[in-house]
Write a protein that holds these residues in place. Structure first.
Motif, PDB file in Angstrom:
ATOM      1  N   GLU A   1       0.849  -1.225   0.158  1.00 54.75           N
ATOM      2  CA  GLU A   1       0.127  -0.075   0.047  1.00 54.75           C
ATOM      3  C   GLU A   1       1.000   1.127  -0.036  1.00 54.75           C
ATOM      4  O   GLU A   1       0.588   2.302  -0.710  1.00 54.75           O
ATOM      5  CB  GLU A   1      -1.019   0.013   1.249  1.00 54.75           C
ATOM      6  CG  GLU A   1      -1.950   0.980   1.274  1.00 54.75           C
ATOM      7  CD  GLU A   1      -3.054   0.922   0.400  1.00 54.75           C
ATOM      8  OE1 GLU A   1      -3.681   2.009  -0.070  1.00 54.75           O
ATOM      9  OE2 GLU A   1      -3.198  -0.145  -0.312  1.00 54.75           O
TER      10      GLU A   1
ATOM     11  N   GLN B   1       3.766   1.538  -1.450  1.00 52.73           N
ATOM     12  CA  GLN B   1       4.353   1.801  -2.368  1.00 52.73           C
ATOM     13  C   GLN B   1       3.384   2.423  -3.705  1.00 52.73           C
ATOM     14  O   GLN B   1       3.462   3.336  -4.315  1.00 52.73           O
ATOM     15  CB  GLN B   1       4.925   0.329  -3.144  1.00 52.73           C
ATOM     16  CG  GLN B   1       5.612   0.607  -4.327  1.00 52.73           C
ATOM     17  CD  GLN B   1       6.834   1.445  -4.561  1.00 52.73           C
ATOM     18  OE1 GLN B   1       7.679   1.160  -3.643  1.00 52.73           O
ATOM     19  NE2 GLN B   1       6.955   2.284  -5.351  1.00 52.73           N
ATOM     20  N   GLY B   2       2.119   1.885  -3.346  1.00 52.24           N
ATOM     21  CA  GLY B   2       1.183   2.389  -4.261  1.00 52.24           C
ATOM     22  C   GLY B   2       0.985   4.019  -3.971  1.00 52.24           C
ATOM     23  O   GLY B   2       0.704   4.778  -4.868  1.00 52.24           O
TER      24      GLY B   2
ATOM     25  N   ALA C   1       3.061   6.038  -2.760  1.00 56.52           N
ATOM     26  CA  ALA C   1       4.200   6.942  -2.913  1.00 56.52           C
ATOM     27  C   ALA C   1       4.060   7.018  -4.351  1.00 56.52           C
ATOM     28  O   ALA C   1       4.530   8.258  -5.125  1.00 56.52           O
ATOM     29  CB  ALA C   1       5.436   6.127  -2.660  1.00 56.52           C
ATOM     30  N   ASP C   2       3.675   6.176  -5.185  1.00 55.06           N
ATOM     31  CA  ASP C   2       3.609   6.209  -6.593  1.00 55.06           C
ATOM     32  C   ASP C   2       2.713   7.235  -7.179  1.00 55.06           C
ATOM     33  O   ASP C   2       2.775   8.101  -8.069  1.00 55.06           O
ATOM     34  CB  ASP C   2       3.290   4.759  -7.455  1.00 55.06           C
ATOM     35  CG  ASP C   2       4.534   3.805  -7.275  1.00 55.06           C
ATOM     36  OD1 ASP C   2       5.568   4.119  -7.049  1.00 55.06           O
ATOM     37  OD2 ASP C   2       4.378   2.658  -7.583  1.00 55.06           O
ATOM     38  N   ARG C   3       1.658   7.244  -6.547  1.00 53.62           N
ATOM     39  CA  ARG C   3       0.344   8.169  -6.572  1.00 53.62           C
ATOM     40  C   ARG C   3       0.838   9.754  -6.215  1.00 53.62           C
ATOM     41  O   ARG C   3       0.725  10.529  -7.232  1.00 53.62           O
ATOM     42  CB  ARG C   3      -0.763   7.784  -5.883  1.00 53.62           C
ATOM     43  CG  ARG C   3      -1.927   8.685  -6.383  1.00 53.62           C
ATOM     44  CD  ARG C   3      -2.554   8.686  -7.761  1.00 53.62           C
ATOM     45  NE  ARG C   3      -3.554   9.730  -7.901  1.00 53.62           N
ATOM     46  CZ  ARG C   3      -3.994  10.288  -8.875  1.00 53.62           C
ATOM     47  NH1 ARG C   3      -3.065  10.246  -9.951  1.00 53.62           N
ATOM     48  NH2 ARG C   3      -5.167  11.133  -9.052  1.00 53.62           N
ATOM     49  N   GLN C   4       1.537   9.828  -5.282  1.00 55.23           N
ATOM     50  CA  GLN C   4       1.959  11.020  -4.950  1.00 55.23           C
ATOM     51  C   GLN C   4       3.260  11.675  -5.819  1.00 55.23           C
ATOM     52  O   GLN C   4       2.931  12.618  -6.184  1.00 55.23           O
ATOM     53  CB  GLN C   4       2.736  10.843  -3.552  1.00 55.23           C
ATOM     54  CG  GLN C   4       1.713  10.978  -2.464  1.00 55.23           C
ATOM     55  CD  GLN C   4       2.754  11.071  -1.036  1.00 55.23           C
ATOM     56  OE1 GLN C   4       3.354   9.988  -0.756  1.00 55.23           O
ATOM     57  NE2 GLN C   4       2.579  12.039  -0.361  1.00 55.23           N
ATOM     58  N   HIS C   5       4.027  10.887  -6.201  1.00 56.85           N
ATOM     59  CA  HIS C   5       4.859  11.292  -7.240  1.00 56.85           C
ATOM     60  C   HIS C   5       4.056  11.641  -8.367  1.00 56.85           C
ATOM     61  O   HIS C   5       4.582  12.642  -9.155  1.00 56.85           O
ATOM     62  CB  HIS C   5       5.831   9.915  -7.752  1.00 56.85           C
ATOM     63  CG  HIS C   5       6.970  10.535  -8.589  1.00 56.85           C
ATOM     64  ND1 HIS C   5       8.041  11.392  -8.280  1.00 56.85           N
ATOM     65  CD2 HIS C   5       7.109  10.077  -9.918  1.00 56.85           C
ATOM     66  CE1 HIS C   5       8.601  11.265  -9.316  1.00 56.85           C
ATOM     67  NE2 HIS C   5       8.234  10.786 -10.281  1.00 56.85           N
ATOM     68  N   GLU C   6       3.206  10.742  -8.884  1.00 58.67           N
ATOM     69  CA  GLU C   6       2.422  11.268 -10.256  1.00 58.67           C
ATOM     70  C   GLU C   6       1.679  12.639 -10.092  1.00 58.67           C
ATOM     71  O   GLU C   6       1.837  13.583 -10.973  1.00 58.67           O
ATOM     72  CB  GLU C   6       1.257  10.127 -10.539  1.00 58.67           C
ATOM     73  CG  GLU C   6       0.545  10.401 -11.695  1.00 58.67           C
ATOM     74  CD  GLU C   6      -0.552   9.366 -11.695  1.00 58.67           C
ATOM     75  OE1 GLU C   6      -1.357   9.552 -12.464  1.00 58.67           O
ATOM     76  OE2 GLU C   6      -0.441   8.390 -11.178  1.00 58.67           O
TER      77      GLU C   6
ATOM     78  N   GLU D   1       4.246  15.578 -10.196  1.00 53.90           N
ATOM     79  CA  GLU D   1       4.603  15.946 -11.458  1.00 53.90           C
ATOM     80  C   GLU D   1       3.497  16.725 -12.190  1.00 53.90           C
ATOM     81  O   GLU D   1       3.875  17.477 -12.935  1.00 53.90           O
ATOM     82  CB  GLU D   1       4.870  14.414 -12.087  1.00 53.90           C
ATOM     83  CG  GLU D   1       6.364  13.722 -11.894  1.00 53.90           C
ATOM     84  CD  GLU D   1       7.426  14.887 -12.061  1.00 53.90           C
ATOM     85  OE1 GLU D   1       7.496  15.376 -12.877  1.00 53.90           O
ATOM     86  OE2 GLU D   1       8.289  14.793 -10.988  1.00 53.90           O
TER      87      GLU D   1
ATOM     88  N   TYR E   1      -3.537  14.981  -3.580  1.00 53.68           N
ATOM     89  CA  TYR E   1      -2.159  14.893  -3.352  1.00 53.68           C
ATOM     90  C   TYR E   1      -2.593  14.883  -1.721  1.00 53.68           C
ATOM     91  O   TYR E   1      -1.597  14.217  -0.893  1.00 53.68           O
ATOM     92  CB  TYR E   1      -1.368  16.103  -3.864  1.00 53.68           C
ATOM     93  CG  TYR E   1       0.021  16.077  -3.346  1.00 53.68           C
ATOM     94  CD1 TYR E   1       1.044  15.164  -3.658  1.00 53.68           C
ATOM     95  CD2 TYR E   1       0.348  17.035  -2.150  1.00 53.68           C
ATOM     96  CE1 TYR E   1       2.381  15.280  -2.916  1.00 53.68           C
ATOM     97  CE2 TYR E   1       1.688  17.169  -1.623  1.00 53.68           C
ATOM     98  CZ  TYR E   1       2.455  16.085  -2.151  1.00 53.68           C
ATOM     99  OH  TYR E   1       3.934  16.055  -1.723  1.00 53.68           O
TER     100      TYR E   1
ATOM    101  N   SER F   1      10.463   0.076   4.264  1.00 54.03           N
ATOM    102  CA  SER F   1      11.271   0.112   2.929  1.00 54.03           C
ATOM    103  C   SER F   1      11.692  -1.273   2.674  1.00 54.03           C
ATOM    104  O   SER F   1      12.264  -1.443   1.646  1.00 54.03           O
ATOM    105  CB  SER F   1      12.500   1.057   3.294  1.00 54.03           C
ATOM    106  OG  SER F   1      13.145   0.567   4.308  1.00 54.03           O
TER     107      SER F   1
END
Length: 118
Positions: A47, A49-50, A52-57, A60, A83, A105
């Protein structure tokens, strides 16, 4: 149900400028408390990782939209609520992982203190 959630989110975001709330405080207010209580360490890591990926998206997208005033306004209306929600979820997830002794991690390698989801 989705319309009700969006309405509550819109009202919350409309009222937020009235208080001196930080993004972190707003994120915590938007995230459901104790959502991750029944997750085990592996599920928490997946969860995280998912999220973190959405936050990064979203970061951007906000950066791309923030080149002028109109873009910043659109970005704040379209991406910022999601966000802040992701930040609140990540905060809640990290808190739960710490309580369970999970190392996000390390992913599935850290099973100390794990409670399996039933």
């Amino acid at each position: 149900m989705r319309n009700r959630t969006l309405l509550i989110l819109a009202i919350t975001l409309a009222v937020m400028p009235l208080c001196a709330c930080s993004d972190e405080t707003t994120g915590r207010m938007l995230a459901a408390p104790d959502k991750y209580t029944l997750y085990n360490c592996q599920e928490l890591a997946m969860e995280a990782q998912g999220i973190a990926d959405r936050q990064h998206e979203l970061e951007e997208l906000m950066k791309k939209a923030g080149v002028d005033a109109g873009g910043r306004l659109a970005s704040n209306m379209a991406y910022k609520p999601d966000y802040l929600l992701m930040r609140g979820k990540m905060d809640q997830l990290r808190r739960t992982a710490a309580e369970k002794g999970c190392n996000l991690s390390a992913g599935a390698n850290s099973q100390q203190g794990e409670k399996t989801r039933q």
